[in-house]
Design a protein around this motif. Structure first.
Motif, PDB file in Angstrom:
ATOM      1  N   ILE A   1      -7.661   5.748  -3.831  1.00 35.26           N
ATOM      2  CA  ILE A   1      -7.457   5.332  -2.354  1.00 35.26           C
ATOM      3  C   ILE A   1      -7.462   6.715  -1.650  1.00 35.26           C
ATOM      4  O   ILE A   1      -7.997   6.796  -0.451  1.00 35.26           O
TER       5      ILE A   1
ATOM      6  N   ASP B   1      -9.159  -2.629   0.284  1.00 40.29           N
ATOM      7  CA  ASP B   1      -9.542  -2.332   1.825  1.00 40.29           C
ATOM      8  C   ASP B   1     -10.809  -2.772   2.209  1.00 40.29           C
ATOM      9  O   ASP B   1     -11.334  -2.020   2.105  1.00 40.29           O
TER      10      ASP B   1
ATOM     11  N   TYR C   1      -6.835  -4.176  -5.997  1.00 46.34           N
ATOM     12  CA  TYR C   1      -6.875  -3.750  -4.977  1.00 46.34           C
ATOM     13  C   TYR C   1      -8.053  -2.875  -3.681  1.00 46.34           C
ATOM     14  O   TYR C   1      -9.424  -3.030  -4.222  1.00 46.34           O
TER      15      TYR C   1
ATOM     16  N   LYS D   1       0.754  -1.218   0.047  1.00 39.79           N
ATOM     17  CA  LYS D   1       0.362  -0.389   0.286  1.00 39.79           C
ATOM     18  C   LYS D   1       0.550   1.308   0.461  1.00 39.79           C
ATOM     19  O   LYS D   1       0.630   2.082  -1.199  1.00 39.79           O
TER      20      LYS D   1
END
Length: 220
Positions: free
Chosen positions: A113, A65, A63, A35
């Motif tokens: 992000i 999270d 990606y 990250k």
């Protein structure tokens, strides 16, 4: 979990074939080092050990999270990899309610992000960006080529963006009050663009313009 694979990459300068590690899947919680390298823009850097040629490898990468409940799928421009053929909600029911986005660039990945980690709605951020791009263009007397969310200045109550002007290498910063973001969020909610869907979607300037048309009751 994160997925690291090794593939052969041919150097475009000297032709050497180099075994290269690629991060095709990144779990932000399990691999904070990956990250961090996404955010400092070094993860996709590549250097030929034979001739020293340097480049940025852009390849499909997912990606995830879990703590912030979002996923971002990088599909490079011109790549035939996509998720349109996958019924995400049926194939992966555990992803129901997860915010899913698709981007075509690594800068787009980083921006998403930063937006979601700041707890912001990316539709509303795109609306603010659209407005500030016009302000920056008028202020500097030239067109804006690209713009990206940077951060929220909480003490100052402002939201900050970087804009790259046409034919200029260095970006300029432009900010506005968080009140503008909250008004944009009201517009997004009024247009019904806040719900998390089943598919990976692109939320960019085109999506922001569509939201504005819907809010104003304009026809396509």
């Amino acid at each position: 979990m994160s997925m690291l694979t090794s593939k052969d990459v041919s150097c475009p300068h000297c032709g050497a074939v180099v075994k290269t590690q690629m991060a095709e899947g990144i779990n932000a919680g399990e691999n904070p080092d990956l990250k961090a390298r996404v955010l400092d823009e070094t993860l996709f850097d590549w250097k030929c050990p034979e001739c020293g040629y340097e480049a940025q490898l852009i390849y499909p990468c997912l990606y995830h999270d879990k703590s912030k409940n979002f996923m971002i799928y990088v599909v490079p421009n011109g790549c035939n990899c996509a998720l349109q053929s996958v019924d995400v909600s049926e194939a992966f029911p555990q992803l129901d309610g997860v915010t899913k986005r698709v981007v075509s660039t690594l800068t787009g990945l980083k921006e998403k992000i930063l937006i979601f980690e700041a707890g912001l709605n990316d539709y509303a951020v795109e609306l603010v960006k659209l407005a500030l791009a016009g302000v920056a263009s008028k202020k500097h007397g030239t067109n804006v080529a690209e713009g990206y969310f940077c951060f929220v200045d909480e003490p100052g109550g402002r939201i900050v963006f970087s804009f790259f002007l046409q034919d200029e290498k260095e970006p300029v910063q432009q900010s506005t009050r968080m009140d503008v973001y909250h008004k944009s969020l009201e517009i997004v909610e009024s247009a019904g663009a806040c719900a998390a869907g089943d598919d990976f979607i692109a939320v960019d300037s085109t999506a922001a313009e569509r939201v504005l048309r819907e809010y104003r009751g304009e026809e396509e």
